[in-house]
Design a protein around this motif. Structure first.
Motif, short mmCIF file in Angstrom:
data_model
loop_
_atom_site.label_atom_id
_atom_site.label_comp_id
_atom_site.label_asym_id
_atom_site.label_seq_id
_atom_site.Cartn_x
_atom_site.Cartn_y
_atom_site.Cartn_z
N SER A 150 7.03 3.64 8.32
CA SER A 150 7.48 2.39 7.72
C SER A 150 8.98 2.43 7.46
O SER A 150 9.67 1.41 7.61
CB SER A 150 6.63 2.11 6.48
N TYR A 157 -0.03 6.74 -4.35
CA TYR A 157 1.42 6.95 -4.46
C TYR A 157 2.11 5.81 -5.20
O TYR A 157 3.00 6.03 -6.00
CB TYR A 157 2.06 7.08 -3.06
N THR A 172 12.89 8.14 0.54
CA THR A 172 12.60 7.10 1.54
C THR A 172 13.82 6.25 1.86
O THR A 172 14.06 5.93 3.02
CB THR A 172 11.47 6.20 1.02
N ARG A 173 14.59 5.89 0.83
CA ARG A 173 15.73 5.01 1.10
C ARG A 173 16.81 5.73 1.89
O ARG A 173 17.42 5.15 2.80
CB ARG A 173 16.30 4.47 -0.21
N GLY A 219 2.75 7.68 7.64
CA GLY A 219 2.82 6.24 7.47
C GLY A 219 4.11 5.81 6.78
O GLY A 219 4.74 4.83 7.17
N THR A 220 4.52 6.58 5.76
CA THR A 220 5.74 6.25 5.03
C THR A 220 6.96 6.40 5.92
O THR A 220 7.87 5.56 5.92
CB THR A 220 5.86 7.17 3.80
N HIS A 252 10.81 -2.66 -4.92
CA HIS A 252 10.24 -2.42 -3.58
C HIS A 252 9.81 -0.98 -3.35
O HIS A 252 9.54 -0.60 -2.22
CB HIS A 252 11.23 -2.79 -2.46
N TYR A 253 9.80 -0.12 -4.38
CA TYR A 253 9.46 1.28 -4.09
C TYR A 253 8.01 1.44 -3.65
O TYR A 253 7.73 2.23 -2.75
CB TYR A 253 9.81 2.22 -5.26
N HIS A 274 -4.31 2.26 10.20
CA HIS A 274 -4.06 3.29 11.21
C HIS A 274 -4.96 4.51 10.98
O HIS A 274 -5.69 4.57 9.99
CB HIS A 274 -2.59 3.67 11.20
N GLU A 286 6.39 -0.60 -1.96
CA GLU A 286 6.34 -1.10 -0.59
C GLU A 286 6.82 -0.04 0.39
O GLU A 286 6.22 0.16 1.45
CB GLU A 286 7.23 -2.35 -0.53
N ILE A 287 7.92 0.69 0.05
CA ILE A 287 8.45 1.64 1.01
C ILE A 287 7.73 2.99 0.96
O ILE A 287 7.76 3.72 1.92
CB ILE A 287 9.98 1.82 0.89
N ILE A 288 7.06 3.32 -0.13
CA ILE A 288 6.34 4.59 -0.18
C ILE A 288 4.93 4.44 0.38
O ILE A 288 4.30 5.42 0.79
CB ILE A 288 6.32 5.19 -1.61
N CYS A 289 4.40 3.23 0.45
CA CYS A 289 3.00 3.04 0.89
C CYS A 289 2.87 3.42 2.35
O CYS A 289 3.53 2.83 3.21
CB CYS A 289 2.56 1.60 0.69
N PRO A 290 2.03 4.41 2.68
CA PRO A 290 1.88 4.80 4.09
C PRO A 290 1.03 3.81 4.88
O PRO A 290 0.94 3.93 6.09
CB PRO A 290 1.16 6.14 4.02
N PHE A 345 4.32 6.36 -8.56
CA PHE A 345 5.78 6.24 -8.53
C PHE A 345 6.31 4.91 -9.05
O PHE A 345 7.51 4.71 -9.05
CB PHE A 345 6.30 6.50 -7.12
#
Lengths: 97, 271
Positions: free
Chosen positions: B31, A32, B179-180, B27-28, A68-69, B18, A71-75, A36
């Protein structure tokens, strides 16, 4: 970044920069972050991590804009970026947020 | 030296990586939830995460605050008890669609009716992932699952409508790609008084995706192309159909007296 014409205020705009870090062994190879990343900083590695996945490798570390995308998309909490400290023209150090 | 991951302080690091599969969206969403907890600046000793059974039910085991992994479908009753016994807690219920709406459906509607101050995050992956991909209460019509190999004859729940009709005061739906927005929504819900419900759509590549020929990146493409942000939309008109369009946004944000307030007024007013 490519522009079809140079923005008039291009010189005034402060572009943030970041350093990307990958925790190889947490990665599960979903891809991902690679898909992205707006700057295409990452690519899948040829090698494997401990669990047998292709983790992302940093192809163009200088292009990271610290959005930071990844970082926030990484599961898997396996990738993150930290703001670079850049020295302003002759002034005090400034940290990107 | 490499700095620490920004969420490391909220994670039980010894349990990472996990159990969620490669490409799974839980996971996303988890987070996003951790980021929202961090951004809301609540005292972490006052945060409790409760989850039920299922893939997303594992969430409670990975967060480094007080957390409870409860019996199947009973996350909301545990959370209700905790909130009533100690009203100063911020109780987050992080669970899946099967746990919250199939076996736990009754608990959900009654918690929403009573307006208990909980933040319910429902990870909707459209099937029972952990048990092998059976048809759930949220599986779309005609989707193939282990128990419906020729296509699902049933119609799915519209979760935000159900939450709204039961009396929730904050209702939102996002996909894991927003996500945001999802993080902001969870942050708002945490600061909101009253029952808040957030549905987060995510792909299940191994069980649902494989049977319906949907690779995770195809699902994301559908999320990108078909999702329409309509804040304040009427919950009756919100489809989550990948053909017609997935309507996402914050639908409901209202105020009404919470259960604790009503209870205190009637039973605890005289010292």
């Amino acid at each position: 970044m490519e522009f079809w014409r140079k923005p008039l205020d291009a010189d005034d705009i402060h572009i943030t920069r970041g350093n990307v870090y990958v925790l190889d062994d947490r990665c599960k190879g979903c891809g991902y972050c690679i898909e992205f990343c707006p700057q295409k900083v990452l690519k899948a590695s040829k090698g494997f991590n401990k669990k047998g996945y292709h983790y992302p490798e940093i192809l163009k570390p200088k292009d990271c804009l610290n959005c930071h995308y990844c970082e926030i998309i990484c599961p898997d909490f396996a990738i993150y970026s930290i703001a670079q400290v850049v020295a302003e023209k002759g002034s005090k150090n400034e940290v990107n947020k | 030296m490499q700095p620490d991951h920004p969420l490391n302080d909220l994670l039980r690091k010894d349990r990472i990586p996990h159990i969620w599969c490669s490409g799974c969206g839980i996971g996303t969403i988890f987070s996003a939830c951790l980021n929202a907890i961090k951004a809301s600046e609540i005292d972490l000793s006052k945060v409790v995460m409760v989850s039920g059974i299922g893939c997303s039910g594992r969430g409670a085991g990975y967060i480094n605050v007080d957390s409870f992994h409860t019996t199947h479908g009973r996350a909301i009753p545990f959370a209700t008890g905790m909130k009533l016994a100690n009203p100063s807690l911020h109780v987050i219920v992080f669970s899946g669609d099967g746990d919250l709406f199939a076996i736990g459906g009754n608990h959900f509607i009654h918690a929403a009716r009573r307006n208990i101050e909980l933040t319910v995050i429902c990870v909707n992956n459209l099937n029972y992932g952990m048990t092998g991909g059976q048809a759930a209460a949220t599986t779309p019509n005609r989707a193939k699952t282990t128990t419906t190999p020729l296509g699902n004859p049933e119609s799915p729940f519209n979760l935000p409508l159900l939450a709204y009709a039961s009396g929730a005061t904050y209702v939102a739906r996002w996909t894991m790609l927003h996500t945001r927005d999802l993080t902001n929504s969870i942050k708002e819900a945490l600061q909101k008084k009253g029952f808040s419900f957030i549905e987060a759509l995510c792909p299940c590549p191994v069980n649902y995706g494989r049977r319906n020929k949907l690779r995770p990146l195809d699902v994301f493409k559908a999320y990108q192309q078909k999702s329409i942000v309509k804040n304040g939309a009427n919950p009756i008109e919100i489809d989550a159909d990948s053909d017609k369009g997935i309507i996402v946004g914050k639908f409901i944000d209202t105020e009404r007296p919470t259960y604790t307030e009503m209870y205190n007024k009637i039973y605890r007013s005289k010292g």
